[in-house]
Design an enzyme around this catalytic site. Sequence first.
Site, PDB file in Angstrom:
ATOM      1  N   CYS A 229      40.694 -22.127   5.851  1.00  0.00           N
ATOM      2  CA  CYS A 229      40.375 -21.448   7.108  1.00  0.00           C
ATOM      3  C   CYS A 229      39.985 -22.443   8.199  1.00  0.00           C
ATOM      4  CB  CYS A 229      39.241 -20.439   6.872  1.00  0.00           C
ATOM      5  SG  CYS A 229      38.798 -19.544   8.360  1.00  0.00           S
TER       6      CYS A 229
ATOM      7  N   CYS B  45      37.485 -21.215  10.713  1.00  0.00           N
ATOM      8  CA  CYS B  45      36.070 -21.329  10.318  1.00  0.00           C
ATOM      9  C   CYS B  45      35.585 -22.779  10.400  1.00  0.00           C
ATOM     10  CB  CYS B  45      35.847 -20.880   8.868  1.00  0.00           C
ATOM     11  SG  CYS B  45      36.801 -19.475   8.342  1.00  0.00           S
ATOM     12  N   ASP B  46      36.440 -23.736  10.023  1.00  0.00           N
ATOM     13  CA  ASP B  46      35.970 -25.108   9.803  1.00  0.00           C
ATOM     14  C   ASP B  46      36.406 -26.124  10.852  1.00  0.00           C
ATOM     15  OD1 ASP B  46      34.875 -24.111   7.528  1.00  0.00           O
ATOM     16  OD2 ASP B  46      36.401 -24.890   6.171  1.00  0.00           O
TER      17      ASP B  46
END
Length: 316
Positions: free
Chosen positions: A136, A139-140
Amino acid sequence: MNKKEQIHDVIIIGGGIAAYTAALYTARANLKPIILCGVEPDQLSLTTLVENWPGFEDGILGPELIENSKKQAEKFGAKCIQEAAESFSIEKKYFEIKTSENSFKTKTLIIATGASARKLNIPGENKYFGRGVSTCAVCDAALYRNKDAIVIGGGDSAMEESLALYKFAKKVTIIHRRNKFRASKIMQDRIFKLKDKIDIIWDSEVIEVLGNGKSVTGVKIKNLKTNKISEIKTDGIFLAIGHIPNTKIFQGKIKLDNHGYLLTDKLSGTNIPGIYAAGDVQDPVFKQAITSAGTGCQAALQAEKYLEKLKAEGKY
Ligand code: NAP
């Protein structure tokens, strides 16, 4: 009747747009649906701007769309329980779903368990998962400010992950196993315009994740045309190679296709009367937010019809 004996009208398993659409419709039909909304975040919650959800000219953020849909269903009486279904059985007069804490009985079941990110199953992948290997970028991505990152895959997800990383990373390298992307043209065009920071390596497979024991330091790749093996240094590896339907607990109990997707008819029914499926868990083709919502609606209307039939036949 004590709580354990209670047989619900509808239980929905899942925490994505298919599940909340099914919940909205069954709640508005006064069926008091229980949603086992699991522990893993759904795919829209892991994305940023959704530009193809009708009605939002400037797009809507994926997590906002999910949160709003959940609240909308709850407003009409749906109840979301943050537990994951761990086993499932077909009993004579009901279906039973067990979580680690509870057991639920229901007359109808709507399965909207979605699909999880596929992994490569190569050396180093599990060892460095969460320490440089991710599924992801949305997200990161911020962790990769001024660092190098690799994205694996050639679909829309790979393009989206690369765009998310582009904002932060020093350089993004997309590694794809063919010489052509399968992503939509608009997403490909966005990537091809960003030559300053995005490189593409075609016809190649990542065969090993390399690290220093603590975090990722690079990958070993194989050119599939020449069989040449080389190494590239990187700080992060983002897997965007599709998803696997979450159907493990239904194996051998409900009919699945060869790839593990639940088989449904045109009306969202599985081969078991009273059990319906919606969203990515039954869709190897479209996998869109809007088609997931559509099948959630279908499943809900069919579950309602099935309950009416049971009542009419005195079998409720
Ligand atoms: P996908 O379209 O199935 O693409 C998966 C990619 O990974 C393909 O390019 C595939 O290569 C590659 N791949 C699969 N297994 C591999 C392996 N073992 N090793 C190396 N490469 C592998 O999956 P997706 O990109 O997650 O998209 C899924 C659906 O969601 C699509 O319908 C897509 O349109 C939609 N989506 C839309 C958006 C958006 O509109 N913003 C964003 C994300 C996803 P091949 O091409 O060679 O098969």
